[in-house]
Design a protein around this motif. Structure first.
Motif, mmCIF file in Angstrom:
data_model
loop_
_atom_site.group_PDB
_atom_site.id
_atom_site.type_symbol
_atom_site.label_atom_id
_atom_site.label_comp_id
_atom_site.label_asym_id
_atom_site.label_seq_id
_atom_site.Cartn_x
_atom_site.Cartn_y
_atom_site.Cartn_z
ATOM 1 N N THR A 48 0.837 -1.195 0.000
ATOM 2 C CA THR A 48 0.000 0.000 0.000
ATOM 3 C C THR A 48 0.872 1.245 0.000
ATOM 4 O O THR A 48 1.820 1.346 0.778
ATOM 5 N N ILE A 49 0.538 2.176 -0.895
ATOM 6 C CA ILE A 49 1.246 3.452 -0.975
ATOM 7 C C ILE A 49 0.238 4.586 -1.138
ATOM 8 O O ILE A 49 -0.886 4.372 -1.586
ATOM 9 N N ASN A 50 0.676 5.768 -0.753
ATOM 10 C CA ASN A 50 -0.122 6.980 -0.916
ATOM 11 C C ASN A 50 0.462 7.739 -2.106
ATOM 12 O O ASN A 50 1.578 8.241 -2.044
ATOM 13 N N VAL A 51 -0.314 7.804 -3.187
ATOM 14 C CA VAL A 51 0.134 8.477 -4.398
ATOM 15 C C VAL A 51 -0.606 9.816 -4.487
ATOM 16 O O VAL A 51 -1.709 9.892 -5.019
ATOM 17 N N LEU A 52 -0.017 10.841 -3.874
ATOM 18 C CA LEU A 52 -0.601 12.183 -3.878
ATOM 19 C C LEU A 52 -2.051 12.184 -3.395
ATOM 20 O O LEU A 52 -2.915 12.848 -3.950
ATOM 21 N N GLY A 53 -2.315 11.389 -2.352
ATOM 22 C CA GLY A 53 -3.658 11.329 -1.771
ATOM 23 C C GLY A 53 -4.490 10.161 -2.253
ATOM 24 O O GLY A 53 -5.532 9.857 -1.682
ATOM 25 N N ASP A 54 -4.070 9.482 -3.304
ATOM 26 C CA ASP A 54 -4.758 8.306 -3.828
ATOM 27 C C ASP A 54 -4.131 7.084 -3.146
ATOM 28 O O ASP A 54 -2.971 6.759 -3.382
ATOM 29 N N ILE A 55 -4.905 6.420 -2.270
ATOM 30 C CA ILE A 55 -4.380 5.277 -1.510
ATOM 31 C C ILE A 55 -4.521 4.021 -2.369
ATOM 32 O O ILE A 55 -5.632 3.597 -2.702
ATOM 33 N N GLN A 56 -3.377 3.444 -2.719
ATOM 34 C CA GLN A 56 -3.339 2.304 -3.630
ATOM 35 C C GLN A 56 -2.675 1.102 -2.962
ATOM 36 O O GLN A 56 -1.676 1.255 -2.272
ATOM 37 N N THR A 57 -3.225 -0.068 -3.227
ATOM 38 C CA THR A 57 -2.588 -1.316 -2.819
ATOM 39 C C THR A 57 -2.336 -2.134 -4.067
ATOM 40 O O THR A 57 -3.279 -2.505 -4.778
ATOM 41 N N GLU A 153 7.246 5.912 -7.671
ATOM 42 C CA GLU A 153 8.072 7.125 -7.654
ATOM 43 C C GLU A 153 7.284 8.310 -7.106
ATOM 44 O O GLU A 153 7.800 9.092 -6.300
ATOM 45 N N LEU A 154 6.028 8.436 -7.503
ATOM 46 C CA LEU A 154 5.195 9.521 -6.978
ATOM 47 C C LEU A 154 4.939 9.338 -5.481
ATOM 48 O O LEU A 154 4.943 10.306 -4.718
ATOM 49 N N GLY A 155 4.730 8.103 -5.055
ATOM 50 C CA GLY A 155 4.496 7.816 -3.645
ATOM 51 C C GLY A 155 5.708 8.086 -2.766
ATOM 52 O O GLY A 155 5.569 8.269 -1.560
ATOM 53 N N ALA A 156 6.893 8.116 -3.370
ATOM 54 C CA ALA A 156 8.129 8.356 -2.610
ATOM 55 C C ALA A 156 8.454 9.845 -2.477
ATOM 56 O O ALA A 156 9.419 10.210 -1.792
ATOM 57 N N LEU A 157 7.652 10.712 -3.099
ATOM 58 C CA LEU A 157 7.895 12.154 -2.965
ATOM 59 C C LEU A 157 7.693 12.576 -1.512
ATOM 60 O O LEU A 157 6.907 11.953 -0.782
ATOM 61 N N PRO A 158 8.363 13.646 -1.076
ATOM 62 C CA PRO A 158 8.224 14.082 0.322
ATOM 63 C C PRO A 158 6.776 14.464 0.647
ATOM 64 O O PRO A 158 6.040 14.921 -0.228
ATOM 65 N N PRO A 161 2.593 19.582 0.313
ATOM 66 C CA PRO A 161 2.155 19.956 -1.031
ATOM 67 C C PRO A 161 3.165 19.457 -2.070
ATOM 68 O O PRO A 161 4.369 19.640 -1.912
ATOM 69 N N PRO A 162 2.670 18.782 -3.116
ATOM 70 C CA PRO A 162 3.603 18.215 -4.091
ATOM 71 C C PRO A 162 4.278 19.284 -4.953
ATOM 72 O O PRO A 162 3.694 20.330 -5.241
ATOM 73 N N ASP A 163 5.488 18.996 -5.343
ATOM 74 C CA ASP A 163 6.216 19.805 -6.319
ATOM 75 C C ASP A 163 5.653 19.418 -7.684
ATOM 76 O O ASP A 163 6.023 18.391 -8.259
ATOM 77 N N MET A 164 4.712 20.220 -8.199
ATOM 78 C CA MET A 164 3.993 19.855 -9.410
ATOM 79 C C MET A 164 4.913 19.732 -10.623
ATOM 80 O O MET A 164 4.651 18.919 -11.510
ATOM 81 N N GLU A 165 5.990 20.488 -10.653
ATOM 82 C CA GLU A 165 6.936 20.342 -11.758
ATOM 83 C C GLU A 165 7.540 18.943 -11.754
ATOM 84 O O GLU A 165 7.663 18.293 -12.795
ATOM 85 N N LYS A 166 7.890 18.453 -10.572
ATOM 86 C CA LYS A 166 8.453 17.106 -10.425
ATOM 87 C C LYS A 166 7.389 16.058 -10.767
ATOM 88 O O LYS A 166 7.672 15.065 -11.447
ATOM 89 N N VAL A 167 6.161 16.249 -10.300
ATOM 90 C CA VAL A 167 5.067 15.323 -10.592
ATOM 91 C C VAL A 167 4.860 15.214 -12.097
ATOM 92 O O VAL A 167 4.765 14.109 -12.650
#
Length: 179
Positions: A48-57, A153-158, A161-167
């Motif tokens: 399970t990971i949190n991808v910018l608020g989307d909880i995925q397993t 990779e998105l789930g590993a971001l700090p 608020p996401p760095d949208m350029e990086k996203v």
């Protein structure tokens, strides 16, 4: 043409007709060369990971399916959403198990309830949002596999608020653009 020659010719044409489509179809991969192990995934299993608020397993990834598909269970609260975007490398199927999901594919918006499913083909803009007052559980099937690497990779971001350029840069490598 003699009967004997006709039968030989007919058999050759028939054999060719069955063989050539298989050889000429680029989507027909010889998967018999790679044996996949059967796998049982229990309800509480998976990564399970949190991808910018989307909880995925992750239930099945490309490693499990020889790259054929990825299967992800999403479990999200009301108002969780993914903005309009386009995939160029994969198709998606959304199957709602619980709750309600407002899904827009192309220019059509619909509400999916438990038991409903929708197909989001590549190169067609789509977005989704959990609506109502209950959490939504959705099975996301992605064909072919690979998108799970982007989600990791998105789930590993700090956090924060996401760095949208990086996203955007991470998503672009997967052939996904936001519109």
């Amino acid at each position: 043409m003699k009967r004997k020659d006709f039968i030989k010719h007919s058999m050759w044409v028939g054999a060719t007709a069955f063989t050539l489509p298989a050889l000429g179809n680029p989507l027909n991969k010889n998967t018999s060369a790679v044996t996949m192990d059967p796998k049982i995934i229990r309800n509480d299993e998976g990564k399970t990971i949190n991808v910018l608020g989307d909880i995925q397993t992750f239930k099945l990834t490309g490693k499990d399916t020889n790259g054929l598909f990825t299967l992800i269970e999403e479990y999200n609260t009301p108002c969780t959403m993914i903005p309009p975007h386009v995939h160029t490398k994969e198709d998606e199927i959304f199957k709602v198990l619980e709750g309600e999901l407002e899904l827009t594919v192309g220019d059509k918006t619909t509400v999916l309830k438990a038991g409903d499913l929708a197909f989001g083909p590549r190169n067609v803009p789509h977005s989704w949002k959990v609506i109502g007052d209950k959490n939504a559980k959705v099975i996301l099937s992605v064909f072919p596999a690979g998108i799970e690497n982007m989600f990791e990779e998105l789930g590993a971001l700090p956090p924060g608020p996401p760095d949208m350029e990086k996203v955007m840069e991470i998503c672009a490598r997967q052939g996904i653009t936001f519109i």
